[in-house]
Scaffold this motif. Structure first.
Motif, PDB file in Angstrom:
ATOM      1  N   MET A   1      23.805-101.709  44.197  1.00 29.44           N
ATOM      2  CA  MET A   1      24.460-100.740  42.487  1.00 29.44           C
ATOM      3  C   MET A   1      24.491-102.002  41.721  1.00 29.44           C
ATOM      4  O   MET A   1      24.056-102.857  41.451  1.00 29.44           O
ATOM      5  CB  MET A   1      26.541-101.311  43.318  1.00 29.44           C
ATOM      6  CG  MET A   1      27.029-100.596  42.274  1.00 29.44           C
ATOM      7  SD  MET A   1      28.505-100.999  42.869  1.00 29.44           S
ATOM      8  CE  MET A   1      29.216-102.856  43.211  1.00 29.44           C
ATOM      9  N   SER A   2      23.831-101.239  40.332  1.00 29.03           N
ATOM     10  CA  SER A   2      23.989-101.636  39.505  1.00 29.03           C
ATOM     11  C   SER A   2      24.950-100.819  38.126  1.00 29.03           C
ATOM     12  O   SER A   2      25.103 -99.827  37.585  1.00 29.03           O
ATOM     13  CB  SER A   2      23.001-101.661  38.157  1.00 29.03           C
ATOM     14  OG  SER A   2      22.717-102.365  37.387  1.00 29.03           O
ATOM     15  N   MET A   3      26.333-101.326  37.884  1.00 28.43           N
ATOM     16  CA  MET A   3      27.583-100.736  36.985  1.00 28.43           C
ATOM     17  C   MET A   3      27.889-102.355  36.198  1.00 28.43           C
ATOM     18  O   MET A   3      28.160-102.914  36.152  1.00 28.43           O
ATOM     19  CB  MET A   3      28.839-100.745  37.586  1.00 28.43           C
ATOM     20  CG  MET A   3      28.800 -99.881  38.624  1.00 28.43           C
ATOM     21  SD  MET A   3      27.774 -97.419  38.379  1.00 28.43           S
ATOM     22  CE  MET A   3      29.025 -97.947  37.010  1.00 28.43           C
ATOM     23  N   PRO A   4      26.828-102.292  34.955  1.00 24.22           N
ATOM     24  CA  PRO A   4      27.460-103.167  33.843  1.00 24.22           C
ATOM     25  C   PRO A   4      28.854-103.032  33.724  1.00 24.22           C
ATOM     26  O   PRO A   4      29.421-104.469  33.027  1.00 24.22           O
ATOM     27  CB  PRO A   4      26.675-102.934  32.433  1.00 24.22           C
ATOM     28  CG  PRO A   4      26.494-101.192  33.034  1.00 24.22           C
ATOM     29  CD  PRO A   4      26.464-101.305  34.171  1.00 24.22           C
TER      30      PRO A   4
ATOM     31  N   GLY B   1      19.175-103.533  34.584  1.00 27.16           N
ATOM     32  CA  GLY B   1      18.138-102.746  35.590  1.00 27.16           C
ATOM     33  C   GLY B   1      16.617-103.280  35.865  1.00 27.16           C
ATOM     34  O   GLY B   1      16.218-102.765  37.370  1.00 27.16           O
ATOM     35  N   MET B   2      16.312-103.704  35.572  1.00 26.45           N
ATOM     36  CA  MET B   2      14.943-104.616  36.624  1.00 26.45           C
ATOM     37  C   MET B   2      15.702-105.210  37.736  1.00 26.45           C
ATOM     38  O   MET B   2      15.161-105.833  38.675  1.00 26.45           O
ATOM     39  CB  MET B   2      14.712-106.066  35.597  1.00 26.45           C
ATOM     40  CG  MET B   2      13.706-105.619  33.941  1.00 26.45           C
ATOM     41  SD  MET B   2      12.280-104.013  35.060  1.00 26.45           S
ATOM     42  CE  MET B   2      11.583-105.668  36.158  1.00 26.45           C
TER      43      MET B   2
ATOM     44  N   ASP C   1      19.555-103.232  30.514  1.00 33.97           N
ATOM     45  CA  ASP C   1      18.296-103.383  29.793  1.00 33.97           C
ATOM     46  C   ASP C   1      17.675-102.231  29.559  1.00 33.97           C
ATOM     47  O   ASP C   1      17.193-101.772  28.877  1.00 33.97           O
ATOM     48  CB  ASP C   1      18.432-104.645  30.722  1.00 33.97           C
ATOM     49  CG  ASP C   1      17.810-103.793  31.986  1.00 33.97           C
ATOM     50  OD1 ASP C   1      18.465-103.175  32.207  1.00 33.97           O
ATOM     51  OD2 ASP C   1      16.888-104.101  32.998  1.00 33.97           O
ATOM     52  N   MET C   2      18.276-101.007  30.139  1.00 34.88           N
ATOM     53  CA  MET C   2      18.069-100.170  29.737  1.00 34.88           C
ATOM     54  C   MET C   2      18.579 -99.039  30.824  1.00 34.88           C
ATOM     55  O   MET C   2      19.879 -98.762  30.854  1.00 34.88           O
ATOM     56  CB  MET C   2      16.288 -99.638  30.808  1.00 34.88           C
ATOM     57  CG  MET C   2      17.136-100.174  31.971  1.00 34.88           C
ATOM     58  SD  MET C   2      15.391-100.305  33.132  1.00 34.88           S
ATOM     59  CE  MET C   2      14.397-101.930  32.936  1.00 34.88           C
TER      60      MET C   2
ATOM     61  N   LEU D   1      14.706 -96.685  34.118  1.00 35.07           N
ATOM     62  CA  LEU D   1      14.990 -96.564  35.353  1.00 35.07           C
ATOM     63  C   LEU D   1      14.617 -96.312  36.633  1.00 35.07           C
ATOM     64  O   LEU D   1      13.639 -96.516  37.031  1.00 35.07           O
ATOM     65  CB  LEU D   1      16.343 -97.598  35.583  1.00 35.07           C
ATOM     66  CG  LEU D   1      16.340 -97.696  37.265  1.00 35.07           C
ATOM     67  CD1 LEU D   1      15.697 -99.404  37.573  1.00 35.07           C
ATOM     68  CD2 LEU D   1      18.112 -98.655  37.448  1.00 35.07           C
ATOM     69  N   LEU D   2      14.856 -95.069  36.934  1.00 30.35           N
ATOM     70  CA  LEU D   2      14.337 -94.026  37.533  1.00 30.35           C
ATOM     71  C   LEU D   2      12.911 -94.354  37.378  1.00 30.35           C
ATOM     72  O   LEU D   2      11.997 -93.708  38.571  1.00 30.35           O
ATOM     73  CB  LEU D   2      15.165 -93.144  37.613  1.00 30.35           C
ATOM     74  CG  LEU D   2      16.422 -93.085  37.889  1.00 30.35           C
ATOM     75  CD1 LEU D   2      17.678 -91.884  37.430  1.00 30.35           C
ATOM     76  CD2 LEU D   2      16.841 -93.167  39.414  1.00 30.35           C
ATOM     77  N   ASN D   3      12.418 -93.635  35.960  1.00 31.18           N
ATOM     78  CA  ASN D   3      10.467 -93.623  35.785  1.00 31.18           C
ATOM     79  C   ASN D   3       9.928 -94.767  36.348  1.00 31.18           C
ATOM     80  O   ASN D   3       8.713 -95.029  36.695  1.00 31.18           O
ATOM     81  CB  ASN D   3      10.077 -93.181  34.355  1.00 31.18           C
ATOM     82  CG  ASN D   3      10.928 -91.617  34.102  1.00 31.18           C
ATOM     83  OD1 ASN D   3      10.773 -90.997  34.760  1.00 31.18           O
ATOM     84  ND2 ASN D   3      11.037 -91.772  32.750  1.00 31.18           N
ATOM     85  N   GLU D   4      10.937 -96.296  36.405  1.00 25.37           N
ATOM     86  CA  GLU D   4      10.000 -96.943  37.061  1.00 25.37           C
ATOM     87  C   GLU D   4       9.683 -97.593  37.915  1.00 25.37           C
ATOM     88  O   GLU D   4       9.146 -97.583  39.134  1.00 25.37           O
ATOM     89  CB  GLU D   4      11.534 -98.570  36.279  1.00 25.37           C
ATOM     90  CG  GLU D   4      10.841 -99.080  35.053  1.00 25.37           C
ATOM     91  CD  GLU D   4       9.790 -99.246  34.268  1.00 25.37           C
ATOM     92  OE1 GLU D   4       9.061-100.045  35.959  1.00 25.37           O
ATOM     93  OE2 GLU D   4       9.198 -98.963  33.143  1.00 25.37           O
ATOM     94  N   LEU D   5      11.389 -96.584  38.241  1.00 20.84           N
ATOM     95  CA  LEU D   5      11.174 -97.067  40.474  1.00 20.84           C
ATOM     96  C   LEU D   5      10.273 -96.361  40.429  1.00 20.84           C
ATOM     97  O   LEU D   5      10.063 -96.630  42.024  1.00 20.84           O
ATOM     98  CB  LEU D   5      12.649 -96.388  40.891  1.00 20.84           C
ATOM     99  CG  LEU D   5      14.028 -97.671  40.317  1.00 20.84           C
ATOM    100  CD1 LEU D   5      15.241 -96.554  40.904  1.00 20.84           C
ATOM    101  CD2 LEU D   5      13.491 -98.209  40.632  1.00 20.84           C
ATOM    102  N   LYS D   6      10.267 -95.136  40.646  1.00 16.58           N
ATOM    103  CA  LYS D   6       8.866 -93.770  40.847  1.00 16.58           C
ATOM    104  C   LYS D   6       7.737 -94.499  40.959  1.00 16.58           C
ATOM    105  O   LYS D   6       6.787 -93.952  41.677  1.00 16.58           O
ATOM    106  CB  LYS D   6       8.706 -93.105  40.038  1.00 16.58           C
ATOM    107  CG  LYS D   6      10.458 -91.154  40.474  1.00 16.58           C
ATOM    108  CD  LYS D   6       9.752 -89.968  40.439  1.00 16.58           C
ATOM    109  CE  LYS D   6       9.831 -90.184  38.334  1.00 16.58           C
ATOM    110  NZ  LYS D   6       9.928 -88.812  38.175  1.00 16.58           N
TER     111      LYS D   6
END
Length: 120
Positions: A9-12, A37-38, A60-61, A66-71
């Motif tokens: 989970m990433s919730m700021p 995100g990182m 940070d994004m 993030l989803l594009n980085e993850l792909k």
């Protein structure tokens, strides 16, 4: 436990993060919290989850980035992803569920249980 569920989970927003964390722990789900995100990318590499929960706007994004980085880094095409957003916007993958704020606790719980395939 063999059928133990894992969520990254990433919730700021700390209030939302606490509510979701408490809900997940009440469902006996193991939660790994990312601060950015990182951090999310690194956690996904170390702890393959059953569900990824993201805010649309991370510290940070944006979730799109993030989803594009993850792909490119981890296999996420079959991973259920829940995005909490301020408005509905089509996300770049078919396996994404979006909930638009304000999100009720019961709606959030039902969505998470459905995505994790947890029975009532």
């Amino acid at each position: 436990m063999a059928d133990e569920k894992v969520v990254v989970m990433s919730m700021p927003n700390e209030d939302e993060q606490t509510v979701i964390y408490d809900l997940l722990t009440n469902l006996d789900v193991t939660v790994h919290q990312a601060g950015s995100g990182m951090d999310t990318i690194y956690l996904l590499e170390d702890y393959p989850p059953d569900l990824l929960i993201l805010d649309q706007d991370l510290s940070d994004m944006h979730a799109f980035k993030l989803l594009n980085e993850l792909k490119e880094r981890v296999h996420i095409t079959k991973l259920p992803i829940l995005v909490i957003a301020d408005f509905h916007k089509v996300m770049p993958l078919d396996n994404i569920t979006t909930l638009v704020r304000p999100v009720g606790i019961r709606q959030l719980e039902q969505t998470i249980m459905t995505l994790l395939k947890i029975q009532d």
